[in-house]
Write a protein that holds these residues in place. Structure first.
Motif, PDB file in Angstrom:
ATOM      1  N   LEU A 258       5.131  -0.107  -3.875  1.00 38.90           N
ATOM      2  CA  LEU A 258       4.238  -0.991  -3.123  1.00 38.90           C
ATOM      3  C   LEU A 258       3.038  -1.389  -3.976  1.00 38.90           C
ATOM      4  CD1 LEU A 258       4.151   0.626   0.456  1.00 38.90           C
ATOM      5  CD2 LEU A 258       5.822  -0.944  -0.536  1.00 38.90           C
ATOM      6  N   LEU A 259       2.477  -0.431  -4.709  1.00 37.27           N
ATOM      7  CA  LEU A 259       1.318  -0.731  -5.554  1.00 37.27           C
ATOM      8  C   LEU A 259       1.712  -1.591  -6.741  1.00 37.27           C
ATOM      9  CD1 LEU A 259      -0.661   2.659  -5.465  1.00 37.27           C
ATOM     10  CD2 LEU A 259      -0.511   0.815  -3.785  1.00 37.27           C
ATOM     11  N   ALA A 260       2.919  -1.368  -7.283  1.00 36.08           N
ATOM     12  CA  ALA A 260       3.407  -2.218  -8.377  1.00 36.08           C
ATOM     13  C   ALA A 260       3.618  -3.651  -7.890  1.00 36.08           C
ATOM     14  CB  ALA A 260       4.703  -1.649  -8.954  1.00 36.08           C
ATOM     15  N   LEU A 261       4.081  -3.813  -6.651  1.00 32.12           N
ATOM     16  CA  LEU A 261       4.221  -5.160  -6.083  1.00 32.12           C
ATOM     17  C   LEU A 261       2.855  -5.828  -5.964  1.00 32.12           C
ATOM     18  CD1 LEU A 261       6.851  -4.438  -3.258  1.00 32.12           C
ATOM     19  CD2 LEU A 261       7.265  -5.640  -5.416  1.00 32.12           C
ATOM     20  N   GLU A 292      -1.268   3.615   4.710  1.00 33.11           N
ATOM     21  CA  GLU A 292      -2.316   4.566   5.092  1.00 33.11           C
ATOM     22  C   GLU A 292      -2.143   5.882   4.340  1.00 33.11           C
ATOM     23  OE1 GLU A 292      -5.545   6.265   6.215  1.00 33.11           O
ATOM     24  OE2 GLU A 292      -5.143   4.149   6.638  1.00 33.11           O
ATOM     25  N   ARG A 293      -0.882   6.218   4.017  1.00 30.71           N
ATOM     26  CA  ARG A 293      -0.646   7.435   3.224  1.00 30.71           C
ATOM     27  C   ARG A 293      -1.229   7.284   1.829  1.00 30.71           C
ATOM     28  NH1 ARG A 293      -0.729  12.199   2.258  1.00 30.71           N
ATOM     29  NH2 ARG A 293       1.057  13.541   1.863  1.00 30.71           N
ATOM     30  N   VAL A 294      -1.115   6.103   1.239  1.00 26.75           N
ATOM     31  CA  VAL A 294      -1.744   5.837  -0.059  1.00 26.75           C
ATOM     32  C   VAL A 294      -3.247   6.039   0.054  1.00 26.75           C
ATOM     33  CG1 VAL A 294      -2.222   4.072  -1.813  1.00 26.75           C
ATOM     34  CG2 VAL A 294       0.049   4.199  -0.771  1.00 26.75           C
ATOM     35  N   ALA A 295      -3.842   5.444   1.081  1.00 28.34           N
ATOM     36  CA  ALA A 295      -5.291   5.529   1.253  1.00 28.34           C
ATOM     37  C   ALA A 295      -5.753   6.972   1.426  1.00 28.34           C
ATOM     38  CB  ALA A 295      -5.713   4.687   2.456  1.00 28.34           C
ATOM     39  N   SER A 296      -4.999   7.750   2.206  1.00 30.45           N
ATOM     40  CA  SER A 296      -5.406   9.132   2.471  1.00 30.45           C
ATOM     41  C   SER A 296      -5.405   9.974   1.191  1.00 30.45           C
ATOM     42  CB  SER A 296      -4.487   9.765   3.517  1.00 30.45           C
ATOM     43  OG  SER A 296      -3.182   9.971   2.988  1.00 30.45           O
ATOM     44  N   LEU A 297      -4.569   9.588   0.222  1.00 26.83           N
ATOM     45  CA  LEU A 297      -4.513  10.326  -1.040  1.00 26.83           C
ATOM     46  C   LEU A 297      -5.539   9.826  -2.052  1.00 26.83           C
ATOM     47  CD1 LEU A 297      -0.631  10.540  -1.389  1.00 26.83           C
ATOM     48  CD2 LEU A 297      -2.182  12.456  -0.985  1.00 26.83           C
ATOM     49  N   ALA A 345      -9.458  -3.809  -9.453  1.00 30.39           N
ATOM     50  CA  ALA A 345      -9.731  -4.862  -8.474  1.00 30.39           C
ATOM     51  C   ALA A 345      -8.965  -4.620  -7.169  1.00 30.39           C
ATOM     52  CB  ALA A 345      -9.355  -6.224  -9.061  1.00 30.39           C
ATOM     53  N   LEU A 346      -7.832  -3.934  -7.269  1.00 31.78           N
ATOM     54  CA  LEU A 346      -7.009  -3.650  -6.089  1.00 31.78           C
ATOM     55  C   LEU A 346      -7.410  -2.342  -5.404  1.00 31.78           C
ATOM     56  CD1 LEU A 346      -3.603  -4.575  -7.767  1.00 31.78           C
ATOM     57  CD2 LEU A 346      -4.883  -5.977  -6.144  1.00 31.78           C
ATOM     58  N   TRP A 347      -8.183  -1.537  -6.090  1.00 33.77           N
ATOM     59  CA  TRP A 347      -8.541  -0.204  -5.612  1.00 33.77           C
ATOM     60  C   TRP A 347      -9.173  -0.215  -4.210  1.00 33.77           C
ATOM     61  CZ3 TRP A 347      -7.183   4.474  -7.268  1.00 33.77           C
ATOM     62  CH2 TRP A 347      -7.896   5.598  -6.816  1.00 33.77           C
ATOM     63  N   PRO A 348     -10.136  -1.100  -3.923  1.00 35.19           N
ATOM     64  CA  PRO A 348     -10.740  -1.074  -2.576  1.00 35.19           C
ATOM     65  C   PRO A 348      -9.716  -1.250  -1.452  1.00 35.19           C
ATOM     66  CG  PRO A 348     -12.067  -2.403  -4.074  1.00 35.19           C
ATOM     67  CD  PRO A 348     -10.799  -2.086  -4.806  1.00 35.19           C
ATOM     68  N   SER A 349      -8.753  -2.157  -1.649  1.00 33.00           N
ATOM     69  CA  SER A 349      -7.726  -2.349  -0.618  1.00 33.00           C
ATOM     70  C   SER A 349      -6.837  -1.120  -0.503  1.00 33.00           C
ATOM     71  CB  SER A 349      -6.869  -3.576  -0.959  1.00 33.00           C
ATOM     72  OG  SER A 349      -7.632  -4.749  -0.920  1.00 33.00           O
ATOM     73  N   TRP A 350      -6.459  -0.552  -1.648  1.00 37.32           N
ATOM     74  CA  TRP A 350      -5.599   0.628  -1.627  1.00 37.32           C
ATOM     75  C   TRP A 350      -6.244   1.785  -0.887  1.00 37.32           C
ATOM     76  CZ3 TRP A 350      -3.828   0.574  -7.492  1.00 37.32           C
ATOM     77  CH2 TRP A 350      -2.936  -0.491  -7.677  1.00 37.32           C
ATOM     78  N   THR A 351      -7.557   1.966  -1.089  1.00 39.59           N
ATOM     79  CA  THR A 351      -8.230   3.089  -0.427  1.00 39.59           C
ATOM     80  C   THR A 351      -8.503   2.815   1.049  1.00 39.59           C
ATOM     81  OG1 THR A 351     -10.373   2.249  -1.218  1.00 39.59           O
ATOM     82  CG2 THR A 351      -9.308   3.952  -2.551  1.00 39.59           C
TER      83      THR A 351
END
Length: 356
Positions: A258-261, A292-297, A345-351
């Motif tokens: 998902l993050l690679a996409l 949400e699992r990505v964000a929690s980690l 640049a993508l970090w804020p959305s991921w978290t």
């Protein structure tokens, strides 16, 4: 005379059937390395091995702890008297298979290896392709696979009854790894899977066929063709590490895809409809965990730890670029060097657990 030197590339030699029948192929005096939980869940397994008068049966606790120098030393010590013509049988998931592969490469400078994958993930991926590795701890964090070997198995035994005791999580993570190969390597198969998800045995056969097709062209990762198999692994390994390996490898790869996409869309490499199609297929097919699992980690993880893990894993250049596999179309990928500012640049959305 065996045309292959110990551990050298050889086409896969898969044998399907009950373990009790395939175990009769094991030469007497072999060394067996067995996942302790598998032995407990399948009580006929150890007696079938003992009937072949093995030199030793080493039982390891599966999981990331099996990929340690302590476990490797235990296997090597048990195999000290194994002749160079001897056989090491690995019965377990990917971690037991990994340490066994390294041990088979080191014992007498290379002994015969037989892989018996007992998880879906090992069956579709790690038991094929010749790679084995152990982990190291760097700055207090476990770094996956920095010390490893290529040592191809002479045979693989695929025993469907061993998959009967897998948990839903284990089935999901193996399925995610198989779907990763379908998404990145075979558009026609992807369309068939979306219409009708395959039965488990077909999933295993298809995935093994796809991986072998890649490995045959680049058996030792010299040409870069095998990099496609790392799709989803760059950030997948990071997620595994920051979870202290509570997140399974297959689930981590699914989230890493998902993050690679996201990275591919951000760079204009992955078209928006392709990214959406792939993400939907992962959700509806194998059942990738949510964002949400990505964000929690990632939320509680210090950014400097993320940088350390990325530097140790897939660093491509002096400026910290990541060499990532990005999807260009279903069944097609491209390897790109990704600058740190891209993923930052993508970090804020991921978290926050949202799609950028």
């Amino acid at each position: 005379m065996n045309p292959y030197p110990p551990g050298a590339y050889r086409p896969p030699n898969d044998r399907w059937g009950p373990f009790s029948r395939l175990a009769k192929r094991l030469p007497e005096g072999s060394l067996a390395v067995v996942d302790r939980t598998v032995a407990r869940l399948h009580p006929d397994l150890i007696p079938a091995l003992k009937a072949r008068a093995p030199r030793a049966i080493v039982q390891l606790v599966g999981g990331e702890s099996a990929k340690s120098f302590t476990a490797l030393e235990k296997v090597l010590a048990a195999g000290l008297s194994l002749p160079r013509s001897g056989t090491l049988l690995a019965v377990g998931g990917g971690t037991v298979g990994d340490v066994s592969t390294v041990a088979a490469h080191l014992l007498k400078r290379g002994v015969r290896l037989v892989q018996v994958p007992t998880t879906l993930l090992a069956a579709v991926d790690s038991s094929l392709g010749g790679k084995g590795a152990v982990d190291l701890t760097v700055k207090g964090r476990v770094v996956k696979n920095p010390a490893g070997v290529f040592h191809y198995a002479e045979e693989s035994w695929v025993c469907p009854e061993l998959f009967s005791t897998l948990s839903p999580t284990q089935v999901r993570e193996g399925s995610l790894e198989a779907w990763k190969m379908v998404i990145s390597l075979d558009a026609a198969l992807f369309r068939r899977y979306v219409r009708k998800p395959p039965a488990l045995e077909k999933l295993v056969k298809d995935a093994r066929g796809l991986k072998e097709r890649v490995c045959a062209k680049d058996p030792y990762e010299h040409t870069g063709l095998r990099r496609v198999l790392n799709f989803g692994h760059t950030f997948g390994h990071v997620l595994e590490s920051v979870s202290h390996f509570k997140l399974s490898h297959g689930d981590a790869v699914g989230l890493g895809i998902l993050l690679a996409l996201d990275v591919g869309r951000h760079l204009g490499v992955t078209p928006e409809p392709i990214a959406a199609q792939a993400e939907a297929a992962l959700a509806e097919g194998p059942g990738v965990l949510g964002r949400e699992r990505v964000a929690s980690l990632l939320r509680p993880a210090p950014l400097k730890d993320i940088v350390t893990l990325l530097d140790a894993d897939k660093k491509a250049g002096a400026k910290g670029e990541l060499r990532m596999v990005l999807l260009t179309a279903i069944g097609s990928t491209e390897v790109r060097d990704v600058a740190p500012e891209t993923w930052r640049a993508l970090w804020p959305s991921w978290t926050k657990g949202v799609r950028p």
